[in-house]
Design an enzyme around this catalytic site. Structure first.
Site, PDB file in Angstrom:
ATOM      1  N   ASN A   8      -5.103   8.206   2.036  1.00  0.00           N
ATOM      2  CA  ASN A   8      -5.300   7.321   3.315  1.00  0.00           C
ATOM      3  C   ASN A   8      -5.757   8.519   4.455  1.00  0.00           C
ATOM      4  O   ASN A   8      -6.964   8.258   5.041  1.00  0.00           O
ATOM      5  CB  ASN A   8      -4.254   6.826   4.006  1.00  0.00           C
ATOM      6  CG  ASN A   8      -4.215   5.346   3.279  1.00  0.00           C
ATOM      7  OD1 ASN A   8      -5.140   4.847   2.647  1.00  0.00           O
ATOM      8  ND2 ASN A   8      -3.141   4.660   3.949  1.00  0.00           N
ATOM      9  N   GLU A   9      -5.147   9.420   4.853  1.00  0.00           N
ATOM     10  CA  GLU A   9      -5.461  10.353   5.951  1.00  0.00           C
ATOM     11  C   GLU A   9      -4.366  11.484   6.002  1.00  0.00           C
ATOM     12  O   GLU A   9      -3.171  11.448   5.460  1.00  0.00           O
ATOM     13  CB  GLU A   9      -5.189   9.469   7.338  1.00  0.00           C
ATOM     14  CG  GLU A   9      -3.922   9.328   7.831  1.00  0.00           C
ATOM     15  CD  GLU A   9      -3.344   8.095   7.453  1.00  0.00           C
ATOM     16  OE1 GLU A   9      -2.307   8.101   6.919  1.00  0.00           O
ATOM     17  OE2 GLU A   9      -4.047   6.892   7.695  1.00  0.00           O
TER      18      GLU A   9
ATOM     19  N   ASP B 168       0.862  -1.256  -0.155  1.00  0.00           N
ATOM     20  CA  ASP B 168       0.106  -0.083  -0.009  1.00  0.00           C
ATOM     21  C   ASP B 168       0.947   1.265  -0.002  1.00  0.00           C
ATOM     22  O   ASP B 168       0.503   2.405  -0.529  1.00  0.00           O
ATOM     23  CB  ASP B 168      -0.992   0.037   1.125  1.00  0.00           C
ATOM     24  CG  ASP B 168      -2.018  -1.132   1.148  1.00  0.00           C
ATOM     25  OD1 ASP B 168      -2.375  -1.476   0.019  1.00  0.00           O
ATOM     26  OD2 ASP B 168      -2.839  -1.333   2.019  1.00  0.00           O
ATOM     27  N   GLY B 169       2.135   1.145   0.811  1.00  0.00           N
ATOM     28  CA  GLY B 169       3.077   2.560   0.717  1.00  0.00           C
ATOM     29  C   GLY B 169       3.314   2.729  -0.632  1.00  0.00           C
ATOM     30  O   GLY B 169       3.517   3.808  -1.004  1.00  0.00           O
TER      31      GLY B 169
ATOM     32  N   ASP C 294      -3.002  15.057  21.865  1.00  0.00           N
ATOM     33  CA  ASP C 294      -1.874  14.851  21.084  1.00  0.00           C
ATOM     34  C   ASP C 294      -1.953  15.287  19.528  1.00  0.00           C
ATOM     35  O   ASP C 294      -0.972  15.776  19.031  1.00  0.00           O
ATOM     36  CB  ASP C 294      -1.611  13.380  21.037  1.00  0.00           C
ATOM     37  CG  ASP C 294      -0.904  12.913  22.492  1.00  0.00           C
ATOM     38  OD1 ASP C 294      -0.594  13.844  23.521  1.00  0.00           O
ATOM     39  OD2 ASP C 294      -0.827  11.787  22.820  1.00  0.00           O
TER      40      ASP C 294
END
Length: 266
Positions: free
Chosen positions: A122-123, A45-46, A150
């Site tokens: 993705n995000e 996926d990367g 955080d």
């Protein structure tokens, strides 16, 4: 048809890349790294995330297909032993296009500097460079909460199985055009309060983050980590652009979820 291939860079992926390139050229396809009609990603996926960002300026013209050389990927649905079958499919078979929604990230700066725009598959996450992140969260132009913690993670439906899931977010089917906002270790006590749950926003809603104290932030966009200074606001929404996958056979989303998180098989 013009094609390009991206490789994870390890020996196994590189061997497959050269083999696949030779096969496709033998079928009289044209190798074109600049303006491909189809991009084959070999790795995981990367690797596909890298390919997506490389060709993000031509998403309406380029379709992606993935071969995974390691564990099952959410974007890579072919295995190395199926390379000949995939080559024939690409060369001889009209493919179905499946579109997944993305996230647009727009960062605006103090002193009216030029804004930065990114697309995430993705995000995208936002963290303070040092100390607690304190952000005013606006939804559709209305103040929703003052977040302390955080950080915040904003994910796509297809990315909801990644970092978002680790944060306790929901898994969303990619046919739903939405974005999800998940908290990272929020501070909740008698003085400070957040909603404490992931938020799923429809495509016509915008989420805006506005700094309360420090204006410098670490922002990630998929695998990219970026430092932004003198930030005025960070805006998230579902853009008009979508990623297009070339499908030559069914690749059901819920089966991928099952095989990745529930199935005992490798």
């Amino acid at each position: 048809m013009k094609f390009a291939i991206t490789s994870k860079g390890d020996q196994k992926s590189n061997i497959l890349m050269h083999k696949m390139r030779t096969y496709l050229l033998d079928f009289d396809l044209i190798y074109d790294e600049d303006q491909p009609d189809i991009v084959v990603s070999i790795g995981g996926d990367g690797t596909l995330l890298y390919a997506f960002h490389r060709y993000s300026s031509r998403l309406d013209k380029t379709a992606f297909v993935g071969i995974h050389t390691g564990h099952l990927g959410f974007y890579a649905d072919w295995t190395p032993d199926e390379i000949e079958k995939l080559v024939i499919a690409i060369a001889k078979t009209p493919y179905q296009v499946v579109e997944y929604p993305l996230i647009e990230v727009i960062i605006r700066y103090q002193h009216a500097g030029k804004e930065s725009r990114y697309l995430a598959l993705n995000e995208s996450t936002v963290k303070s460079v040092e100390g607690t992140l304190v952000m005013d969260v606006e939804i559709r132009g209305q103040h929703f909460e003052r977040f302390r913690g955080d950080g915040l993670c904003v994910s796509t439906p297809s990315g909801s199985t990644a970092y978002n899931k680790a944060l306790g977010g929901a898994i969303i089917h990619p046919s739903i055009s939405a974005l999800q906002v998940a908290e990272m270790a929020s501070i909740n006590n008698r003085v400070f309060r957040t909603v404490g749950s992931p938020l799923i926003l429809p495509s016509h809603h915008t989420c805006m983050l506005k700094p309360v104290n420090r204006p410098d932030f670490q922002v990630t966009v998929d695998h990219l980590t970026l430092l932004h200074k003198d930030v005025k606001s960070i805006q998230f929404r579902v853009p008009d652009e979508k990623i297009r996958f070339a499908r030559f056979r069914p690749f059901p989303f819920w089966k991928r979820v099952h095989d990745s998180f529930i199935s005992d098989s490798d």
